[in-house]
Design a protein around this motif. Structure first.
Motif, PDB file in Angstrom:
ATOM      1  N   ILE A   1      12.114   7.763  13.887  1.00 54.88           N
ATOM      2  CA  ILE A   1      12.868   6.550  14.181  1.00 54.88           C
ATOM      3  C   ILE A   1      13.133   5.807  12.875  1.00 54.88           C
ATOM      4  O   ILE A   1      12.202   5.524  12.108  1.00 54.88           O
ATOM      5  N   CYS A   2      14.398   5.503  12.630  1.00 52.38           N
ATOM      6  CA  CYS A   2      14.724   4.790  11.387  1.00 52.38           C
ATOM      7  C   CYS A   2      15.456   3.487  11.696  1.00 52.38           C
ATOM      8  O   CYS A   2      16.069   3.319  12.757  1.00 52.38           O
ATOM      9  N   ARG A   3      15.355   2.570  10.759  1.00 51.56           N
ATOM     10  CA  ARG A   3      16.193   1.359  10.772  1.00 51.56           C
ATOM     11  C   ARG A   3      17.170   1.516   9.613  1.00 51.56           C
ATOM     12  O   ARG A   3      16.760   1.916   8.517  1.00 51.56           O
TER      13      ARG A   3
ATOM     14  N   LEU B   1      19.395   0.941  14.676  1.00 54.06           N
ATOM     15  CA  LEU B   1      18.269   1.810  14.968  1.00 54.06           C
ATOM     16  C   LEU B   1      18.778   3.243  15.117  1.00 54.06           C
ATOM     17  O   LEU B   1      19.795   3.474  15.786  1.00 54.06           O
ATOM     18  N   GLY B   2      18.084   4.188  14.504  1.00 58.36           N
ATOM     19  CA  GLY B   2      18.522   5.574  14.561  1.00 58.36           C
ATOM     20  C   GLY B   2      17.395   6.526  14.924  1.00 58.36           C
ATOM     21  O   GLY B   2      16.231   6.256  14.655  1.00 58.36           O
TER      22      GLY B   2
ATOM     23  N   GLU C   1      20.893  14.239   9.785  1.00 62.44           N
ATOM     24  CA  GLU C   1      21.719  13.294  10.538  1.00 62.44           C
ATOM     25  C   GLU C   1      20.852  12.316  11.320  1.00 62.44           C
ATOM     26  O   GLU C   1      19.668  12.557  11.547  1.00 62.44           O
ATOM     27  N   LEU C   2      21.475  11.234  11.732  1.00 62.73           N
ATOM     28  CA  LEU C   2      20.818  10.353  12.692  1.00 62.73           C
ATOM     29  C   LEU C   2      21.790  10.076  13.831  1.00 62.73           C
ATOM     30  O   LEU C   2      23.011  10.204  13.685  1.00 62.73           O
ATOM     31  N   ARG C   3      21.220   9.698  14.959  1.00 65.58           N
ATOM     32  CA  ARG C   3      22.020   9.215  16.087  1.00 65.58           C
ATOM     33  C   ARG C   3      21.796   7.715  16.199  1.00 65.58           C
ATOM     34  O   ARG C   3      20.641   7.258  16.213  1.00 65.58           O
ATOM     35  N   ASP C   4      22.866   6.968  16.271  1.00 64.95           N
ATOM     36  CA  ASP C   4      22.765   5.512  16.356  1.00 64.95           C
ATOM     37  C   ASP C   4      22.401   5.117  17.787  1.00 64.95           C
ATOM     38  O   ASP C   4      23.246   5.183  18.693  1.00 64.95           O
ATOM     39  N   VAL C   5      21.141   4.738  17.966  1.00 66.86           N
ATOM     40  CA  VAL C   5      20.638   4.385  19.305  1.00 66.86           C
ATOM     41  C   VAL C   5      20.383   2.877  19.421  1.00 66.86           C
ATOM     42  O   VAL C   5      19.541   2.435  20.209  1.00 66.86           O
TER      43      VAL C   5
ATOM     44  N   ALA D   1      17.404   9.708  25.758  1.00 72.55           N
ATOM     45  CA  ALA D   1      18.624   9.881  26.549  1.00 72.55           C
ATOM     46  C   ALA D   1      19.848   9.411  25.776  1.00 72.55           C
ATOM     47  O   ALA D   1      20.879  10.089  25.735  1.00 72.55           O
ATOM     48  N   LEU D   2      19.719   8.248  25.131  1.00 70.12           N
ATOM     49  CA  LEU D   2      20.826   7.698  24.345  1.00 70.12           C
ATOM     50  C   LEU D   2      21.230   8.631  23.209  1.00 70.12           C
ATOM     51  O   LEU D   2      22.418   8.784  22.906  1.00 70.12           O
ATOM     52  N   ALA D   3      20.231   9.249  22.590  1.00 63.85           N
ATOM     53  CA  ALA D   3      20.499  10.069  21.405  1.00 63.85           C
ATOM     54  C   ALA D   3      21.414  11.246  21.725  1.00 63.85           C
ATOM     55  O   ALA D   3      22.132  11.743  20.852  1.00 63.85           O
ATOM     56  N   GLU D   4      21.409  11.677  22.982  1.00 62.93           N
ATOM     57  CA  GLU D   4      22.219  12.850  23.344  1.00 62.93           C
ATOM     58  C   GLU D   4      23.714  12.587  23.213  1.00 62.93           C
ATOM     59  O   GLU D   4      24.480  13.498  22.908  1.00 62.93           O
ATOM     60  N   THR D   5      24.107  11.350  23.451  1.00 61.22           N
ATOM     61  CA  THR D   5      25.543  11.050  23.390  1.00 61.22           C
ATOM     62  C   THR D   5      25.909  10.057  22.284  1.00 61.22           C
ATOM     63  O   THR D   5      27.079   9.765  22.075  1.00 61.22           O
ATOM     64  N   ALA D   6      24.892   9.524  21.598  1.00 60.10           N
ATOM     65  CA  ALA D   6      25.159   8.502  20.577  1.00 60.10           C
ATOM     66  C   ALA D   6      25.908   9.110  19.398  1.00 60.10           C
ATOM     67  O   ALA D   6      25.757  10.302  19.109  1.00 60.10           O
ATOM     68  N   PRO D   7      26.714   8.302  18.707  1.00 59.93           N
ATOM     69  CA  PRO D   7      27.432   8.811  17.540  1.00 59.93           C
ATOM     70  C   PRO D   7      26.479   9.252  16.436  1.00 59.93           C
ATOM     71  O   PRO D   7      25.443   8.628  16.212  1.00 59.93           O
ATOM     72  N   ALA D   8      26.831  10.345  15.769  1.00 55.79           N
ATOM     73  CA  ALA D   8      26.005  10.877  14.676  1.00 55.79           C
ATOM     74  C   ALA D   8      26.508  10.335  13.343  1.00 55.79           C
ATOM     75  O   ALA D   8      27.700  10.081  13.171  1.00 55.79           O
ATOM     76  N   LYS D   9      25.580  10.136  12.432  1.00 53.38           N
ATOM     77  CA  LYS D   9      25.919   9.737  11.060  1.00 53.38           C
ATOM     78  C   LYS D   9      25.099  10.589  10.112  1.00 53.38           C
ATOM     79  O   LYS D   9      23.953  10.927  10.416  1.00 53.38           O
TER      80      LYS D   9
END
Ligand code: MN
Length: 285
Positions: free
Chosen positions: A3-5, A11-12, A18-22, A55-63
């Motif tokens: 988990i990153c800020r 929050l990612g 990559e990270l997913r913006d959650v 659950a959010l990470a599955e569809t969240a935008p990737a960066k």
């Protein structure tokens, strides 16, 4: 989970490079008002948010991680606890460099106790370290950082790990001198945490992790947390005899031998097994 800020308090969830913006999950945090509840609000509620995060990470935008600025994964720690002379090899080098690494007589951690770093000193990887007091020696200290997950006091080493939210790489930046540790190690940006928080379920034994740091490509410190004098469990027990530990409290567990100076323009790259790699730039304040 990693988990990153990042950037402006986004929050990612990190996976590979990559990270997913959650960040949307933050809306589920309880509304608070003054006086704020003790402890970091996100870490206090992390258990309840886990399913939603995944659950959010599955569809969240990737960066791409290289396109974001990583901040400290803990935003509001109640305290940052430091452990002095907690590797045998560091005790030896402290004795060898008489009076330079510490002005005190080098003995055992049980004689020194712990120290606190100001919470205002905390930064993330992307913030970098802004050195002050350039006429003094400013050292890197790479350390395994433990992030407390549940409020506790007076707990035994056997139950200590049940109270951990996760782990990160810590840099306990230090100005050498004769002043007390809390003073020398608390300048703004002298506590680096990151690159993210790895949840405790991913690290079954924190007392057996390789850790190292290089400066401008030169290896400076290279050890394993099994060399700790007080291991993670014992340190939590020791700290909780004295302090109530709160969600988000950070324990920097101590540093092995090889501490040394950094200068503006240097790049520190630290690595801890099962956590990852953190790159931190050094500049003048
Ligand atoms: Mn230290």
């Amino acid at each position: 989970m990693k988990i990153c800020r990042f950037d402006n308090d986004r929050l990612g969830l990190v996976s590979g490079d990559e990270l997913r913006d959650v960040s949307a999950v933050l809306a589920a945090l309880p509304a608070v008002r003054w006086p704020l509840p003790p402890g970091d609000l996100l870490i206090s509620n992390l258990d309840k948010l886990t399913a939603k995060l995944e659950a959010l990470a599955e569809t969240a935008p990737a960066k791409r991680l290289c396109n974001v600025t990583l901040r400290s994964p803990v935003a509001n720690p109640g305290k940052i606890i430091g452990a002095p002379i907690n590797y045998t090899s560091h005790i030896a080098e402290s004795k060898a460099q008489d009076g330079i690494i510490s002005p005190r007589k080098i003995s055992h951690i049980s004689d020194w106790g712990l120290f606190l770093k100001a919470t205002s000193s905390l930064v993330g990887a992307g913030d970098g370290v802004a050195l002050r007091f350039l006429d003094a020696r400013n050292d890197h200290e790479v350390e395994l950082a433990v992030i407390i997950g549940r409020q506790c006091t007076g707990i035994s080493s056997a139950e200590a790990l049940d109270h951990v939210a996760g782990y990160a790489i810590g840099l306990d930046m230090t100005t050498r001198g004769t002043e007390l540790q809390s003073f020398r190690k608390s300048a703004d940006s002298y506590a680096v945490l990151g690159p993210w928080l790895v949840t405790a379920d991913e690290i079954s034994d924190p007392d057996n992790l390789d850790l190292r740091i290089s400066v401008n490509g030169e290896l400076r410190q290279n050890s394993n947390t099994r060399e700790l004098v007080y291991g993670v469990r014992k340190l939590i027990e020791y700290a909780s005899e004295r302090y109530t530990l709160l969600p988000g409290d950070i324990i920097m567990t101590g540093t092995p031998d090889g501490v040394g100076p950094v200068e503006p323009g240097d790049i520190m790259i630290a690595e801890i097994e099962k956590i990852g790699t953190i790159e931190v730039a050094v500049r003048a304040a």
